[in-house]
Design an enzyme around this catalytic site. Structure first.
Site, PDB file in Angstrom:
ATOM      1  N   TYR A 240       5.618   9.767  -5.841  1.00 49.79           N
ATOM      2  CA  TYR A 240       4.651   8.864  -5.197  1.00 49.79           C
ATOM      3  C   TYR A 240       5.316   8.167  -4.008  1.00 49.79           C
ATOM      4  O   TYR A 240       6.419   7.626  -4.139  1.00 49.79           O
ATOM      5  CB  TYR A 240       4.185   7.805  -6.202  1.00 49.79           C
ATOM      6  CG  TYR A 240       3.217   6.790  -5.626  1.00 49.79           C
ATOM      7  CD1 TYR A 240       1.847   6.947  -5.781  1.00 49.79           C
ATOM      8  CD2 TYR A 240       3.682   5.688  -4.910  1.00 49.79           C
ATOM      9  CE1 TYR A 240       0.961   6.019  -5.241  1.00 49.79           C
ATOM     10  CE2 TYR A 240       2.800   4.767  -4.368  1.00 49.79           C
ATOM     11  CZ  TYR A 240       1.443   4.942  -4.537  1.00 49.79           C
ATOM     12  OH  TYR A 240       0.569   4.038  -3.999  1.00 49.79           O
TER      13      TYR A 240
ATOM     14  N   GLU B  50      -0.794   6.659   1.808  1.00 46.74           N
ATOM     15  CA  GLU B  50      -0.315   7.013   0.467  1.00 46.74           C
ATOM     16  C   GLU B  50      -0.284   8.527   0.280  1.00 46.74           C
ATOM     17  O   GLU B  50      -1.218   9.217   0.690  1.00 46.74           O
ATOM     18  CB  GLU B  50      -1.255   6.387  -0.580  1.00 46.74           C
ATOM     19  CG  GLU B  50      -0.839   6.619  -2.016  1.00 46.74           C
ATOM     20  CD  GLU B  50      -1.924   6.169  -2.993  1.00 46.74           C
ATOM     21  OE1 GLU B  50      -1.778   5.094  -3.599  1.00 46.74           O
ATOM     22  OE2 GLU B  50      -2.933   6.892  -3.137  1.00 46.74           O
TER      23      GLU B  50
END
Ligand code: GDP
Ligand code: MN
Length: 379
Positions: free
Chosen positions: A101, A189
């Protein structure tokens, strides 16, 4: 404003972040055609402005065109958390060895942007933060152009110590930071950032949220604003903050705080607001008529409440707008008006001449009255 994954991937690719080339389909046939073009296994992915698509059945692997068609048919019929799926992205399926992530967002408490990096990718980051907070690494940024390569490598090495991998991740991170600044994003993101068995890193998902106030200098991103409804567009262009809701009471209020207080009070007395609509500080009568037009387009609206606290907003301007709207279009629903503050007396005089307006002296009285006019409080 949020943009779709396929749009965010386009933007990321422009900054040199590795993504797989895909195409968007709006029908199952189109999905099958794209899958045939790409060849091999593909992923069919719902394009909606919300996360958690995987869990909701909006991301599916297909071994070929026929399966892609079937998956597209299923996914195009989905509604994911209130977002009907109108488009699917078809991309070649990557093999995944590991998922990570990476994100950059604003840390409001620290008043600085922050990199968030985690070795637990592909999962909901909030869940990772709750269950295994030690797996999340943060790094605060200073202004544009201050993030150094050695810092990127330090951050990357925290989530993947292998020498064969972390330098590649560091490069992606540097480019992600660059994209964050350049797009005026509030969030960029990549979840998951995948490591393939061959040792490549790939952004398999992409998210960008852009600060609406920066839209004027992001024309390329503003062009992505397509899923907006006609009314949302008119509201935005008129300078109204408009959010449609499910209830029956149309609200025209000035100031976000007063709008929220009004909605709370409506709920408190057993009513349901049909919208959040803030006409803002300045009050030309035209804003008021536009607000009325937008609210009246909602067939669920049974009554309208004006709750105006005149400061910079002049009550007489709002009253003139109400009168214009009453004259301009046939209004079939009761209108309750509570105005107080700047030029209140002039406003009351104007409204006294108008037919079809019910004045109220206090917010409390106005809310109770409009609920009664909309059919009474819920049982
Ligand atoms: P989200 O659920 O809305 O965040 O959608 P994602 O794009 O992140 O997809 C959800 C999950 O599907 C990912 O975490 C991956 O595990 C999987 N996925 C997405 N793309 C691919 C792909 O190309 N290959 C494989 N094998 N899995 C994928
Ligand atoms: Mn994701």
């Amino acid at each position: 404003m949020n943009i779709h994954e396929y749009q965010a991937k386009e933007v990321f690719a422009g900054y040199g972040i590795p993504v797989l080339p895909g195409k968007v389909a709006t029908t199952p046939d189109e999905a099958a055609r794209i899958a045939a073009e790409l060849g091999g296994t593909v992923v069919v992915k719902a394009q909606v402005h919300t996360g958690g698509r995987g869990k909701a059945g909006g991301v599916k692997l297909a071994s070929g065109p026929e399966e892609a068609r079937r998956h597209a048919e299923t996914i195009l019929a989905l509604d994911i958390k209130g977002h009907p799926v109108r488009k699917v992205l078809i991309v070649p399926a990557a093999e995944i060895a590991k998922e990570y992530y990476l994100a950059v967002t604003l840390d409001r408490a620290a008043k600085r942007p922050v990199i968030i990096a985690s070795a637990s990718g592909g999962m909901d980051i909030e869940e990772v933060a709750r269950r295994t907070p030690e797996k999340i690494h943060r790094f605060h940024l200073d202004g544009p152009g201050t993030f150094r390569s050695y810092q990127a490598r330090q951050v990357a090495a925290k989530i993947e110590p292998r020498r064969s991998v972390f330098p590649k991740m560091a490069t992606v991170l540097e480019r992600l930071v660059e994209a964050y600044w350049a797009t005026d994003a509030s969030l960029v993101e990549i979840n998951p950032l995948a490591l393939t068995p061959g040792g490549d890193v790939l952004a398999l998902d992409a998210k960008i949220s852009i600060d609406d106030n920066a839209m004027y200098r992001q024309p390329r991103l503003a062009a992505f604003r397509e899923d907006e409804s006609e009314h949302a567009r008119i509201a935005r262009e008129t300078g109204l903050s408009y959010v449609p809701l499910e209830g029956t009471i149309g609200c025209v209020v000035n100031g976000a705080g007063l709008a929220m207080a009004t909605m709370d009070l409506i709920k408190h007395y057993g009513g349901e607001p049909a919208n959040f609509l803030d006409i803002g500080g300045s009050s030309n009568p035209e804003k008021v008529t536009t607000a009325m037009r937008i609210i009246l387009a909602d067939p669920e609206v049974k009554a309208i409440l004006f709750n105006i606290f005149g400061g910079i907003t002049r009550c007489d301007d709002v009253a003139r707008g109400i009168v214009l709207a009453l004259e301009g279009f046939s209004i079939q629903v009761p209108v309750v008006v509570r105005l107080t503050g700047t030029n209140e007396e002039a406003a009351k005089a104007i409204l006294a001449q108008a037919k079809g307006v019910e004045p109220a002296d206090t917010m409390d009285a106005a809310v109770k009255l409009v609920i009664a006019r909309a059919g009474g409080p819920r049982a």
